[in-house]
Structure formats: C-alpha cells, structure tokens
Motif scaffolding. Structure first.
Motif, mmCIF file in Angstrom:
data_model
loop_
_atom_site.group_PDB
_atom_site.id
_atom_site.type_symbol
_atom_site.label_atom_id
_atom_site.label_comp_id
_atom_site.label_asym_id
_atom_site.label_seq_id
_atom_site.Cartn_x
_atom_site.Cartn_y
_atom_site.Cartn_z
ATOM 1 N N GLU A 1 0.806 -1.215 0.000
ATOM 2 C CA GLU A 1 0.000 0.000 0.000
ATOM 3 C C GLU A 1 0.841 1.268 0.000
ATOM 4 O O GLU A 1 0.363 2.318 -0.414
ATOM 5 C CB GLU A 1 -0.922 0.005 1.223
ATOM 6 N N SER A 2 2.071 1.172 0.468
ATOM 7 C CA SER A 2 2.940 2.343 0.524
ATOM 8 C C SER A 2 4.176 2.117 -0.321
ATOM 9 O O SER A 2 4.469 0.986 -0.741
ATOM 10 C CB SER A 2 3.359 2.628 1.970
ATOM 11 N N ARG B 1 6.253 -1.351 -1.160
ATOM 12 C CA ARG B 1 6.562 -1.753 -2.531
ATOM 13 C C ARG B 1 8.067 -1.986 -2.704
ATOM 14 O O ARG B 1 8.478 -2.941 -3.362
ATOM 15 C CB ARG B 1 6.077 -0.678 -3.502
ATOM 16 N N VAL B 2 8.872 -1.142 -2.091
ATOM 17 C CA VAL B 2 10.324 -1.334 -2.155
ATOM 18 C C VAL B 2 10.699 -2.655 -1.498
ATOM 19 O O VAL B 2 11.517 -3.417 -2.030
ATOM 20 C CB VAL B 2 11.062 -0.160 -1.472
ATOM 21 N N ARG B 3 10.099 -2.937 -0.327
ATOM 22 C CA ARG B 3 10.401 -4.183 0.374
ATOM 23 C C ARG B 3 10.019 -5.396 -0.475
ATOM 24 O O ARG B 3 10.795 -6.363 -0.596
ATOM 25 C CB ARG B 3 9.661 -4.226 1.708
ATOM 26 N N THR C 1 9.230 8.265 -0.026
ATOM 27 C CA THR C 1 9.480 9.512 0.716
ATOM 28 C C THR C 1 9.214 9.367 2.210
ATOM 29 O O THR C 1 9.261 10.364 2.940
ATOM 30 C CB THR C 1 8.582 10.637 0.163
ATOM 31 N N ASP C 2 8.929 8.146 2.655
ATOM 32 C CA ASP C 2 8.485 7.969 4.035
ATOM 33 C C ASP C 2 9.552 7.378 4.953
ATOM 34 O O ASP C 2 9.237 6.869 6.023
ATOM 35 C CB ASP C 2 7.225 7.095 4.081
ATOM 36 N N LEU C 3 10.827 7.415 4.561
ATOM 37 C CA LEU C 3 11.873 6.909 5.441
ATOM 38 C C LEU C 3 12.215 7.945 6.513
ATOM 39 O O LEU C 3 12.247 9.151 6.229
ATOM 40 C CB LEU C 3 13.144 6.578 4.648
ATOM 41 N N GLU D 1 19.312 9.163 5.769
ATOM 42 C CA GLU D 1 18.165 8.262 5.822
ATOM 43 C C GLU D 1 18.478 7.046 6.693
ATOM 44 O O GLU D 1 19.615 6.562 6.734
ATOM 45 C CB GLU D 1 17.771 7.793 4.421
ATOM 46 N N VAL D 2 17.464 6.568 7.370
ATOM 47 C CA VAL D 2 17.583 5.353 8.177
ATOM 48 C C VAL D 2 16.916 4.215 7.405
ATOM 49 O O VAL D 2 15.699 4.241 7.190
ATOM 50 C CB VAL D 2 16.931 5.528 9.557
#
Length: 375
Positions: free
Chosen positions: A42-43, A47-49, A182-184, A314-315
């Motif tokens: 959903e995010s 999707r990256v994972r 953009t949510d990291l 970034e983490v």
C-alpha cells in the motif's frame, strides 16, 4: 512472475544435484511470497520491500538454475565420455545381441553336435546371457539419462532466459519505487558544501570516515536495534564469492583491510541490518560508495557500486537495497554459467564489491561480523 516460480519448481528435479534442486524450490517459494507482498503493498516502502524480495528471489533462483545446469552438463559429459570409451565393446555387444535375436533362451538354441552339444551350448549361454542383458540394460539407462539431461538443459535454458528478463524488469521497478519513496525516517541533513570540502581534502578512506560527523547538520539521536548479539552471523550484503580476505594483497600487491566479493552483473546489494546512511556517492578510487552506520562507532563501507540507493541521513530498514553492481547483464547468453569447466571457478561473476568494517577509528576483519561459508 508466477510462471517463473513454477518453472523454478519444475527445474528442481531428481536429475539435478540436491543442493541446486532445494535452492530452486526455496527461490520459487520466495518469489511467490514476494508476489503476494507486492500485490498487498500500500505504501512506497512496502513496494520497495516487496520488490527487493522479488529481485533477491530471482537472483537466488537463477543461481540455482545455473548450478543445476552445470551439474547436468557435468553428468552428460561424464556419460558421453564413458560411452565413447566403450564404443568397441558396445559394437560387439550389439552384434551379439543381434545374432541372438529376440529369443535368447538356451532352450531355443540348436547345436550341430546334437543334444550333448546343445546342452553344453545352453549351459554356456545360460551363464553369458544374464551378463549381456545387464550390460544392455546399463547401456540403455545411460543413453536414456543422456537424452533426459539434454532435454532438461534445453528447457532450463529457455526458463533461464525468462528469469533474466523477469529480474531485469524487477530491478527497473525497484529503482522507480525507491525514487518514489518519501516515508523513510531521516536522522540528519547532509551539508553538500562540507561534504565537497571533506572529499577534496581526503586522501584515504580512513580520513574520510573519521570526518563524517563534519558533514551533518540538524542531527537527531536515533536508536536502532542492537546487533552485538548477531556479530559473526550477519548475512552478506550481496550474493557472491569471496575473492580476497582482509589483508590479502591483490595483483598489484596492494593489501586492504576489507574483503572483496565477486558478484554477477547487476547483483542487488542490501543492508544486512537497519542502519543510517552516513554517505552515498563517489569516493576516491573506490567508485560509488555507501557508508552505513548500524550503531555508534561502527561503519559498514560498501564500495564498487554502479548504482547507489539511499541518501545520506536516511535510516534504512534491514534488508533495504543499497545499490546495484555494474556490468553487462548475462541475458545475452541464456546458458551462461552452465559450462562445467569454468562455472565452479566463479565464471560469470565479473563484478567485485569491496566491504570494509570500521569500529571506532580502526578497521576490523569484516568476517568477524558477516557469516560466510564460501571461500
């Protein structure tokens, strides 16, 4: 994607060695799981994972398929050479079997010396015929196995080509998903001017690493999961084979405190644990470099990337993509890696990744942190 997963499962047949077969089944299962995660994503982070899992499953599956093809090619070569060395015996065997015809039972044989001669001939044939039949059956089994191996290799080469196309598309999708993410969480902001000054004034990796704290601004404390209890058990950031261990000199006589891993072209590099990106970009003669900080006073330096993911500050969660290796995709030759003479020596692994671990102000052997069963 599901078609490739099914193909990987079908490739894991008893004809192949057990290890590649099991690896192919595991890769097929991982690919199916990644497909379900991708459907449920959903995010951008989800999707990256999912796409990271997809690429890694493809890479594991392709490695298993290459291993299976190599084993099949070795077995076919062994059988072919054995059959070639027995050509004269095979010709004699076929001649004897032809002369006996389809009724080789001793009772069916007549002898010009009458019943006594027929009995003696029958006794001789009774002892010879089982041996001839056993040899014929062994020959038939070898020929059948050669035919099955050739059919398998032809089918697997086609499946391998599909897998190569699939992993290329997955890599493209992954790059786009990372660009959209953009949510990291962000630990600090990199000051580009300070970074440029540090790079221009640095002549060694050690000097650059010691000055990393100078390029940050607005840094906030961030606690990551402790990894001391995982020391020596962290997974390698990339699939590959260790070429040089810490302190071993290269062809030019240069010895470095890190390890060098040979990888396949465009292999995916991931972080083995949650970490802050301390730096990402070109550095000295190391090419593209990503420096990760999983905990205070511990740095993982990953150098030699073609594409670097993640921005300084970034983490990254554990298993996140760090970058891609360079090189020409081996999809131009579907059977690449199937040669029994070269694959075992690392053929096809044309790229090299350098990994250095620094604790405090000094380097330590990376294998004190990373687990490896390949030499």
């Amino acid at each position: 994607m599901k078609r490739i997963a099914l193909a990987l499962t079908l490739l894991a047949t008893p004809v192949l060695a057990q290890d590649p077969a099991e690896a192919a089944r595991a890769a097929a299962s991982a690919l199916e799981q990644a497909s379900m995660q991708l459907d449920a994503a959903e995010s951008a982070r989800d999707r990256v994972r999912a796409l990271t899992g997809t690429v890694k499953a493809y890479e594991a599956g392709l490695a298993a398929m290459r291993g299976g093809l190599r084993d099949a090619a070795i077995r076919e070569t062994e059988l072919t050479r054995r059959l070639q060395s027995q050509e004269a015996e095979i010709a004699q065997l076929l001649g004897v079997l032809s002369s006996l015809g389809g009724r080789a039972a001793p009772s069916a044989m007549l002898h010009p010396q009458g019943p006594v001669g027929a009995a003696r001939a029958g006794m001789m044939l009774a002892s010879v015929t089982p041996g001839l039949s056993a040899e014929a059956q062994a020959l038939r089994a070898d020929l059948d196995e050669v035919t099955a191996l050739r059919t398998l290799q032809q089918s697997a080469a086609e499946t391998l080509q599909q897998g190569l196309e699939g992993v290329q598309q997955a890599r493209t999708d992954l790059s786009q998903a990372i660009a959209d993410r953009t949510d990291l969480p962000t630990r600090f902001t990199e000051d580009p001017i300070r970074t440029a000054i540090l790079i221009s004034s640095t002549e060694t990796l050690e000097g650059f690493a010691s000055g990393l704290s100078q390029i940050t601004s607005d840094e906030v404390p961030t606690e990551l999961p402790p990894i001391e209890d995982r020391k020596g058990a962290l997974g390698m950031p990339v699939q590959g084979q260790i070429l040089r261990r810490a302190g071993e000199a290269d062809a030019a006589g240069v010895a470095r405190p890190g390890i060098v891993i040979a990888t396949r072209p465009e292999a995916l590099v991931t972080t083995p644990t949650a970490a802050t990106v301390r730096y990402s970009g070109p550095l000295l003669d190391y090419g593209l470099v990503s420096i990760l900080e999983p905990q205070p006073d511990l740095l993982f330096v990953i150098a030699g990337l073609e594409v670097a993911y993640g921005r300084a500050g970034e983490v990254l969660p554990e298993g996140s993509p760090v970058g891609l290796m360079g090189g020409t995709p081996d999809g131009t030759n579907p059977a690449a890696g199937a040669s029994p003479s070269v694959e075992g020596g690392g053929a096809g692994r044309t790229e090299t990744l350098y990994i250095e671990v620094r604790q405090g102000d000094r380097p330590v052997d990376p294998l004190t942190w990373f687990a490896s069963d390949k030499g």
